[in-house]
Scaffold this motif. Structure first.
Motif, mmCIF file in Angstrom:
data_model
loop_
_atom_site.group_PDB
_atom_site.id
_atom_site.type_symbol
_atom_site.label_atom_id
_atom_site.label_comp_id
_atom_site.label_asym_id
_atom_site.label_seq_id
_atom_site.Cartn_x
_atom_site.Cartn_y
_atom_site.Cartn_z
ATOM 1 N N ASP A 50 28.007 50.822 17.716
ATOM 2 C CA ASP A 50 28.811 50.921 18.937
ATOM 3 C C ASP A 50 27.957 50.943 20.198
ATOM 4 O OD1 ASP A 50 27.722 53.444 18.771
ATOM 5 O OD2 ASP A 50 29.637 54.509 18.665
ATOM 6 N N GLN A 51 26.647 50.849 20.047
ATOM 7 C CA GLN A 51 25.781 50.770 21.221
ATOM 8 C C GLN A 51 25.429 49.330 21.582
ATOM 9 O OE1 GLN A 51 22.888 54.130 20.006
ATOM 10 N NE2 GLN A 51 23.115 54.406 22.210
ATOM 11 N N LEU A 52 26.011 48.368 20.876
ATOM 12 C CA LEU A 52 25.861 46.963 21.282
ATOM 13 C C LEU A 52 26.749 46.724 22.495
ATOM 14 C CD1 LEU A 52 24.759 44.119 20.863
ATOM 15 C CD2 LEU A 52 26.656 43.689 19.285
ATOM 16 N N LEU A 53 26.126 46.490 23.649
ATOM 17 C CA LEU A 53 26.861 46.312 24.896
ATOM 18 C C LEU A 53 27.039 44.860 25.286
ATOM 19 C CD1 LEU A 53 25.229 49.143 27.078
ATOM 20 C CD2 LEU A 53 27.224 49.275 25.554
ATOM 21 N N HIS A 54 26.141 43.989 24.840
ATOM 22 C CA HIS A 54 26.196 42.581 25.252
ATOM 23 C C HIS A 54 25.549 41.733 24.166
ATOM 24 C CE1 HIS A 54 26.613 39.363 28.221
ATOM 25 N NE2 HIS A 54 25.412 38.941 27.878
ATOM 26 N N LEU A 55 26.137 40.568 23.899
ATOM 27 C CA LEU A 55 25.595 39.668 22.886
ATOM 28 C C LEU A 55 25.401 38.280 23.463
ATOM 29 C CD1 LEU A 55 24.739 39.221 19.921
ATOM 30 C CD2 LEU A 55 27.100 38.501 19.470
ATOM 31 N N ALA A 86 26.314 46.743 40.885
ATOM 32 C CA ALA A 86 27.402 47.498 41.512
ATOM 33 C C ALA A 86 28.063 46.683 42.611
ATOM 34 C CB ALA A 86 26.862 48.816 42.074
ATOM 35 N N GLY A 87 27.264 45.949 43.370
ATOM 36 C CA GLY A 87 27.804 45.163 44.474
ATOM 37 C C GLY A 87 28.618 43.971 44.036
ATOM 38 N N VAL A 88 28.298 43.425 42.871
ATOM 39 C CA VAL A 88 28.999 42.232 42.404
ATOM 40 C C VAL A 88 30.136 42.573 41.438
ATOM 41 C CG1 VAL A 88 27.662 41.675 40.311
ATOM 42 C CG2 VAL A 88 28.497 39.820 41.781
ATOM 43 N N GLY A 89 30.254 43.861 41.095
ATOM 44 C CA GLY A 89 31.320 44.277 40.192
ATOM 45 C C GLY A 89 30.997 44.120 38.728
ATOM 46 N N ALA A 90 29.699 44.048 38.398
ATOM 47 C CA ALA A 90 29.286 43.940 36.996
ATOM 48 C C ALA A 90 29.216 45.321 36.374
ATOM 49 C CB ALA A 90 27.926 43.254 36.900
ATOM 50 N N ALA A 91 29.453 45.385 35.064
ATOM 51 C CA ALA A 91 29.436 46.673 34.379
ATOM 52 C C ALA A 91 28.055 47.060 33.903
ATOM 53 C CB ALA A 91 30.394 46.641 33.187
ATOM 54 N N MET A 92 27.133 46.085 33.842
ATOM 55 C CA MET A 92 25.839 46.397 33.253
ATOM 56 C C MET A 92 24.744 45.464 33.737
ATOM 57 S SD MET A 92 26.364 44.981 29.334
ATOM 58 C CE MET A 92 28.071 45.534 29.269
ATOM 59 N N VAL A 93 23.520 45.949 33.541
ATOM 60 C CA VAL A 93 22.312 45.142 33.698
ATOM 61 C C VAL A 93 21.742 44.944 32.306
ATOM 62 C CG1 VAL A 93 19.981 45.022 34.673
ATOM 63 C CG2 VAL A 93 21.839 46.045 36.004
ATOM 64 N N ILE A 94 21.398 43.707 31.960
ATOM 65 C CA ILE A 94 20.925 43.394 30.617
ATOM 66 C C ILE A 94 19.511 42.828 30.677
ATOM 67 C CG2 ILE A 94 23.308 42.843 29.935
ATOM 68 C CD1 ILE A 94 22.403 39.853 29.888
ATOM 69 N N GLY A 95 18.848 42.806 29.525
ATOM 70 C CA GLY A 95 17.577 42.104 29.450
ATOM 71 C C GLY A 95 16.454 42.929 28.837
ATOM 72 N N PRO A 96 15.261 42.338 28.736
ATOM 73 C CA PRO A 96 14.105 42.998 28.114
ATOM 74 C C PRO A 96 13.431 43.944 29.092
ATOM 75 C CG PRO A 96 13.496 40.794 28.790
ATOM 76 C CD PRO A 96 14.961 40.940 29.119
ATOM 77 N N MET A 97 14.061 45.072 29.333
ATOM 78 C CA MET A 97 13.594 46.006 30.353
ATOM 79 C C MET A 97 12.540 46.952 29.777
ATOM 80 S SD MET A 97 17.177 46.769 32.376
ATOM 81 C CE MET A 97 18.249 46.631 30.936
ATOM 82 N N TYR A 98 11.335 46.400 29.623
ATOM 83 C CA TYR A 98 10.219 47.237 29.174
ATOM 84 C C TYR A 98 8.909 46.690 29.700
ATOM 85 C CZ TYR A 98 11.606 44.111 25.264
ATOM 86 O OH TYR A 98 12.062 43.068 24.501
ATOM 87 N N ALA A 151 25.775 50.417 33.176
ATOM 88 C CA ALA A 151 25.051 50.591 31.923
ATOM 89 C C ALA A 151 23.818 49.694 31.900
ATOM 90 C CB ALA A 151 25.957 50.262 30.738
ATOM 91 N N LEU A 152 22.842 50.073 31.095
ATOM 92 C CA LEU A 152 21.640 49.273 30.879
ATOM 93 C C LEU A 152 21.617 48.834 29.417
ATOM 94 C CD1 LEU A 152 18.922 51.453 32.700
ATOM 95 C CD2 LEU A 152 20.307 49.586 33.660
ATOM 96 N N ALA A 153 21.493 47.531 29.179
ATOM 97 C CA ALA A 153 21.456 46.987 27.821
ATOM 98 C C ALA A 153 20.082 46.383 27.577
ATOM 99 C CB ALA A 153 22.553 45.939 27.628
ATOM 100 N N VAL A 154 19.303 47.021 26.695
ATOM 101 C CA VAL A 154 17.914 46.641 26.450
ATOM 102 C C VAL A 154 17.859 45.605 25.332
ATOM 103 C CG1 VAL A 154 15.614 47.484 25.836
ATOM 104 C CG2 VAL A 154 17.167 48.938 27.167
ATOM 105 N N GLU A 155 17.131 44.529 25.574
ATOM 106 C CA GLU A 155 17.093 43.389 24.652
ATOM 107 C C GLU A 155 15.758 43.278 23.919
ATOM 108 O OE1 GLU A 155 17.493 38.487 24.784
ATOM 109 O OE2 GLU A 155 17.228 39.632 26.632
#
Length: 251
Positions: A168-173, A62-74, A112-116
């Motif tokens: 349509d749930q692919l947020l980042h590649l 939010a502070g840097v103006g990014a739309a999402m956090v990505i990665g293997p969040m588990y 948004a959160l993009a789980v990898e």
């Protein structure tokens, strides 16, 4: 750009935002799940500490103006263990609870959160697009997928089916060669990947997530034992050149 956040406070969001704006760049924030970061299959204190880390990553985004956090969040990258069907179901249930809480926090900040999914050598929990899609089916709408062609090359039997599963749930590649180097001069079927992205209407970022062999901790974590290009600058420049041509269908 992808901005990895190993720990909260590693970089200043406001200063980073100003620099990105000056350079005309956009970004996403990459969650780094090193040893001890677990959103499931761990003691309650560890899980709560990891949830706090994800919330901190959301704050940074939010502070840097990014739309999402990505990665293997588990669970932590490199953690693998055998599970019975019952144990897997229980672990995924715990993970849904954690991601639901993190997603609600992220949603309040417009993130948004993009789980990898990762390959089998880096996790035993989520390896394919279909597994992640099933995991997030009942989670808040700001949870989607982050796919990486390097991992897909190892785990997916059918790239078209995998991209259709993400839909349509692919947020980042993330786009890397099969050796985790720059895209283009490798064995990936890039025309097929482009066709798949066109089919599902993907209009998001393309991130080259490669690594340097010159940094000991990164090289060991990502199993980079040799240079993947003449230089890191060459990897970036050649990779970007290929992607611009590939996007327009020229290669």
């Amino acid at each position: 750009m992808e901005l990895p956040l190993e720990n909260a406070g590693d970089w200043d969001p406001s200063r980073t935002s100003a620099l990105l704006s000056e350079l005309g760049l956009r970004c996403v924030v990459g969650a780094v799940f090193g040893p001890g970061r677990e959103l499931a299959a761990a003691d309650p204190a560890t899980v709560e500490a990891t949830r706090r880390y994800v919330r901190a990553a959301v704050d940074a985004a939010a502070g840097v103006g990014a739309a999402m956090v990505i990665g293997p969040m588990y669970t932590s990258v490199g953690r693998t263990w055998r599970m019975s069907p019952q144990e897997r179901a229980a672990t995924l249930g715990e993970l849904r609870d954690s991601l639901s809480e993190c997603a609600e926090y992220a949603g309040r900040h417009g993130i948004a959160l993009a789980v990898e999914p990762l390959n089998r050598y880096e996790t035993s929990l989520l390896n394919t697009a279909a597994q992640v899609r099933e995991l997030i089916e009942d989670l808040p709408g700001n949870v989607g997928l982050n796919l990486d062609t390097y991992h897909m090359n190892i785990e997916e039997r059918d790239l078209r089916a995998a991209f259709r599963a993400a839909g349509d749930q692919l947020l980042h590649l993330q786009v890397c060669g099969n050796d985790r180097g720059a895209p283009g001069h490798d064995l990936q079927d890039w025309p097929l990947i482009r066709d798949c992205l066109t089919e599902i209407g993907y209009r998001g970022m393309l991130g080259i997530e490669s690594f340097t062999a010159d940094n000991a901790s990164i090289a060991t974590a990502a199993s980079i034992w040799r240079p993947l290009a003449e230089s890191q600058d060459a990897l970036a420049v050649e990779g970007l050149r290929f992607l611009r041509e590939w996007r327009e269908g020229r290669p």
